[in-house]
Design an enzyme around this catalytic site. Structure first.
Site, PDB file in Angstrom:
ATOM      1  N   HIS A 120     -58.783  -5.342  -4.777  1.00 18.41           N
ATOM      2  CA  HIS A 120     -58.049  -4.077  -4.903  1.00 18.41           C
ATOM      3  C   HIS A 120     -57.096  -4.110  -6.096  1.00 18.41           C
ATOM      4  O   HIS A 120     -56.152  -3.335  -6.152  1.00 18.41           O
ATOM      5  CB  HIS A 120     -57.273  -3.788  -3.620  1.00 18.41           C
ATOM      6  CG  HIS A 120     -58.107  -3.822  -2.391  1.00 18.41           C
ATOM      7  ND1 HIS A 120     -59.212  -3.019  -2.242  1.00 18.41           N
ATOM      8  CD2 HIS A 120     -58.038  -4.578  -1.264  1.00 18.41           C
ATOM      9  CE1 HIS A 120     -59.774  -3.268  -1.068  1.00 18.41           C
ATOM     10  NE2 HIS A 120     -59.089  -4.217  -0.462  1.00 18.41           N
ATOM     11  N   HIS A 129     -63.105  -0.450   1.065  1.00 19.02           N
ATOM     12  CA  HIS A 129     -64.063  -1.546   1.209  1.00 19.02           C
ATOM     13  C   HIS A 129     -65.462  -0.971   1.355  1.00 19.02           C
ATOM     14  O   HIS A 129     -66.367  -1.627   1.852  1.00 19.02           O
ATOM     15  CB  HIS A 129     -63.747  -2.405   2.433  1.00 19.02           C
ATOM     16  CG  HIS A 129     -62.336  -2.827   2.520  1.00 19.02           C
ATOM     17  ND1 HIS A 129     -61.399  -2.114   3.203  1.00 19.02           N
ATOM     18  CD2 HIS A 129     -61.695  -3.886   1.975  1.00 19.02           C
ATOM     19  CE1 HIS A 129     -60.225  -2.716   3.088  1.00 19.02           C
ATOM     20  NE2 HIS A 129     -60.367  -3.782   2.353  1.00 19.02           N
TER      21      HIS A 129
END
Ligand code: ADP
Ligand code: ADP
Ligand code: MG
Ligand code: MG
Ligand code: MG
Ligand code: MG
Lengths: 195, 330, 330, 195
Positions: free
Chosen positions: B56, B218
């Protein structure tokens, strides 16, 4: 009876099975999760193997504790704390008991305390519950393990990452239930349930 | 899989080393851990710890520094960090006033951070936490693990970071966090999936002419798949979802973040921001007093973006958003 | 072509509006132009103007602000801005001490900026310029339009920007620029091409298992195509080219920039930086006193990165690199 | 003789031809440049069309000047200043002459002053030079325009973006030479060379 020797073989075989099936577990997790369940547990298995090479266990509790702590500190994700807690709870129980019923029940209680999943939510819990029942009634078999696993296919996930799929989670085996199936298959193989 | 890496197993380790080397005046990597800790002087204030799976970037290490996080624990790609790592982050961040954890709402993250909290308390460190669940793509119900934490988390880091820097107590930060969370909502759209280097294949399949609303960071499934459409229509859909969730009135004050998913050119993010402005300011009459565009909470190499709004209920929140920081990526 | 845009013809206009809306405390768009101008107070110092084709975001508008550029003129995607636009940027940036242009070395850019210079001089504005040609992928010879200007340009903006902010004269800035340019060298590697929205197709073709060294920021061809390889091998190749070009000695002081091309996750950029560190610091013994990683001079959605080194011949250059700025993206 | 009327038709036809062949020009430029030559000139053509709609030209110089200024301010890239300068120089010459030889020569001189390209460097110059020679000897034909264009195919680019390709630029028509070929084809069509 769960002896340190038998359990060592069990854990070893479990780790091997996970490692051999890493890609398959990832595949199952790709369908309804984020595709890393095999990678996560394989990382844990490798660390356990290393840990067990450097230690002689004459005590079941120490063995379970090392397995649990290693899983907690190496796996991460959802399955790390869940499996880790299971083994740590088994370690606590093993201080006073070598009864596999009690041990496994302690493990399941740990998983449910940590993850708050009930039966039917399409998680590893759906493998543990029927297996423990069967162990208690002396009827655990590979067939039962496989059947319980297959039953997760029709469930709709309401816990963990797979829950975001809603209805679309139906039709896929739960990856955590699959890894737990490996756990119990290797438990049978290692003769942990034998006298 | 076409990636600039050496080995999938070494990505996180090497990335943390590269980051620490590049910015060693701002951050350090705690020895033998996956924890990035700030170099700012200790000052007895509340420590702020976050973290999560890697992939991320710049979250979360990019927001470690004076005025934001004290430390961030990095897990494997898309996998929550383990409790022992979070514990190290907590220990390094405790300056005597306790440590506050900012956790994104994923089963794994919540369990691992909670275990770390338990372990820290055994070592007599006061720990409290908040779970961020800003993603309105998923309805909060007993049928899911709850709403997910996405880009809004970075604004939580910023606002709580400024409050901690101001010297607020653990208790005050907890109260602020609890007031803040219901006022932060995000929603995203994906054009293409991320490829986790440890997995090697794209996280989901999507047609060349399709987009999906509500995809998670995700690659968690979204709520609707449609044909590719102009930026203004994507903006209209996301804004409409946010409008339903906030129920705003003309003149209300909001902060806005357009967040790229990792492989979305800034060009597209700015075009999208222009459409958001038309909808929120020109049509809805909102007062967007804080605005930001860029890659803050990515999903490796996903194409797409998310839109986050914060209802600025309390005027200090805007001050906190504007307060200076010394981080890599804010 | 999967992009978050409305219409290819409107991308630049809408992008500039989105950017100005998001950061209106830092920059403004000059009415009826493609020019982004800073909002900082006028102070009688030398104005710094750059710009170029769009598609390199955050270049150049992201570097407009106190301590860096006074204004940036944006052309169509991958197309130099026109002289009248550059002229507007020059006029807005002149505070009585003249204006210095930073031009990337492309035929179109040089011609358009030179025409703008001529036009500005007709309006009695003193103008001088430098052409940045940091890309060592192309040998400088009579057989090419010369070396291209790529990511090193952003470091020129930074160093000259700090010098201008310090109050240096047009003449002094020109001299600094002339000393600086031969000390800045870059080289890149591409994994995938960019797709110009106005064109609609990828700028070149490349196999799923291929990379190309030396590709330019508009997809200009590089010097060699090879099979995909680990980050450390990519780093070794780029470092080797730079070593040949610089001929450095142990202990020499350099600044380093790892620049993402637009669709390269930060994860990979940091992994790459870790390999660069091993080669340049551990093996070559260079002293990398300034380091930066991120998307600075992109090529829309190209996957790949470039490596820039600046030989810090003069100690003030490091100070200039570290001087504070008020921009969107530095 | 180059009258404002004929030249208006010429410029109009040129703009139309460019617009119709935008994709082809982009394609040529994709092979050896950055794929935007058609887009660039089409933008210019549209702006010229608009400009010419709002003006009546009785004077050749004003017409060329507007065309040149519009190209300079709308096209950008390499071709904008080059074509722009060509027309601006033609505007200067048109103040004293309506001789097409002199006008075109002034345009070419402007292009070469601005871009510093000589014959054989695979640029638009390689279309302009032979065409102007032919105009001077009264022998300009579509064949000559096409042949000159084809000759750029075998040249190695040493100016502009295509020069980065080195040897690999050989085998492709130069996009700027192609747009110049359109310029001269439409010049013939519009009868600018006729008495
Ligand atoms: N709350 C829960 N209780 C029990 N098991 C769970 C729970 N949440 C997830 N799981 C199990 O964890 C598995 C996924 O593990 P893993 O992929 O390693 O973690 P993550 O979802 O964080 O990537 C699921 O297949 C499921 O069996
Ligand atoms: N120095 C030069 N002199 C003459 N013509 C040139 C020169 N450089 C480039 N050109 C012409 O410009 C054309 C490319 O124009 P265009 O694609 O619009 O600009 P850019 O290369 O900036 O994208 C080339 O095909 C060539 O004919
Ligand atoms: Mg998983
Ligand atoms: Mg995971
Ligand atoms: Mg161009
Ligand atoms: Mg071109």
């Amino acid at each position: 009876m769960a002896t340190p020797e038998k359990v060592s073989h069990w854990i070893e075989a479990f780790g091997q099975k996970i490692t051999d099936n890493k890609a398959y577990l990832n595949e199952l997790d790709t369908a309804i999760g984020d595709g890393d369940h095999g990678s996560n547990l394989t990382r844990g298995a490798a660390a356990i193997k290393e840990k067990m090479l450097e230690t002689e266990y004459d005590n079941l509790s120490d063995l379970f504790k090392d397995v649990g702590m290693t899983l907690v500190s190496k796996v991460g994700g959802a399955s790390g704390p869940l499996y880790g807690t299971a083994f740590i709870e088994m370690a606590k129980t093993a201080k006073n008991s070598q009864d596999i019923n009690e041990l496994l029940q302690a493990g399941l209680d740990g998983i449910q305390k940590r993850g708050k999943a009930e039966a039917g939510e399409k998680t590893m819990v759906d493998e543990w519950i029927p297996v423990i029942e069967a162990v208690k009634s002396g009827s655990l078999s590979n067939e039962l393990i496989a059947e319980s696993l297959q039953k997760t296919k029709d469930m709709k996930a309401t816990k963990g990452r797979a829950s975001y799929l809603g209805e679309r989670s139906i039709g896929h085996i739960d990856p955590g239930a699959q890894s737990s199936a490996y756990l119990f298959e290797t438990m049978l193989e290692a003769g942990v349930l034998d006298e | 899989m076409k990636k600039i890496i050496n080995h999938p197993d070494h990505v996180v380790d090497e990335m943390l080393n590269g980051l620490t080397f590049a910015y060693d005046s701002l951050v350090e990597r705690l020895p033998d851990t996956m924890v990035i800790h700030r170099k700012a002087d200790k000052n007895g204030k509340v420590g702020l710890v976050s973290g999560g799976g890697s992939g991320h970037e710049p979250s979360h290490a990019g927001f470690v520094g004076k005025g934001m996080l004290s430390a961030a624990a990095a897990g494997q790609v898309f996998t929550s960090p383990t409790p022992d790592q979070v514990l190290e982050a907590i220990k390094a961040s405790d300056e005597g006033s306790g440590v506050f954890l900012i956790i994104k709402n994923y089963t794994g993250d919540v369990m691992n951070f909670e275990m770390a909290k338990d372990m820290a308390e055994l070592e007599d460190i006061e720990v409290d936490y908040i779970v961020v669940d800003d993603d309105i793509a998923v309805e909060d119900s007993t049928y899911t693990a709850g709403k997910r934490g996405i880009a809004g988390t970075v604004l939580v880091h910023k606002i709580l970071g400024a409050a901690a820097e101001e010297g607020k107590s653990l208790q005050e930060i907890k109260e602020l966090a609890e007031k803040l969370i219901p006022n932060i909502k995000s929603i995203g759209v994906a054009l293409s999936p991320a490829t986790n280097p440890e997995v090697g294949n794209p996280g989901f399949e999507i047609g060349d002419d399709e987009i999906e609303f509500g995809v998670g960071i995700h690659g968690e499934p979204g709520y609707r798949r449609e044909k590719l459409q102009p930026s203004k229509d994507l903006a209209a859909e996301l804004v409409q979802q946010l409008k339903k969730a906030f129920n705003w009135s003309k003149g209300d004050e909001y902060a806005v973040l357009v967040n790229g998913m990792g492989a979305t050119p800034l060009m597209e993010q700015f075009v999208f921001m222009n459409d958001v402005k038309k909808l929120l300011v020109d049509d809805e009459g909102l007062n967007l007093t804080f605005r930001k565009v860029g890659d803050y909470m990515t999903s490796i190499d996903m194409e797409g973006l998310s839109l986050t709004l914060v209802k600025l209920e309390d005027p200090t929140w805007l001050d906190y958003l504007n307060a200076p920081v010394e981080t890599i990526s804010w």
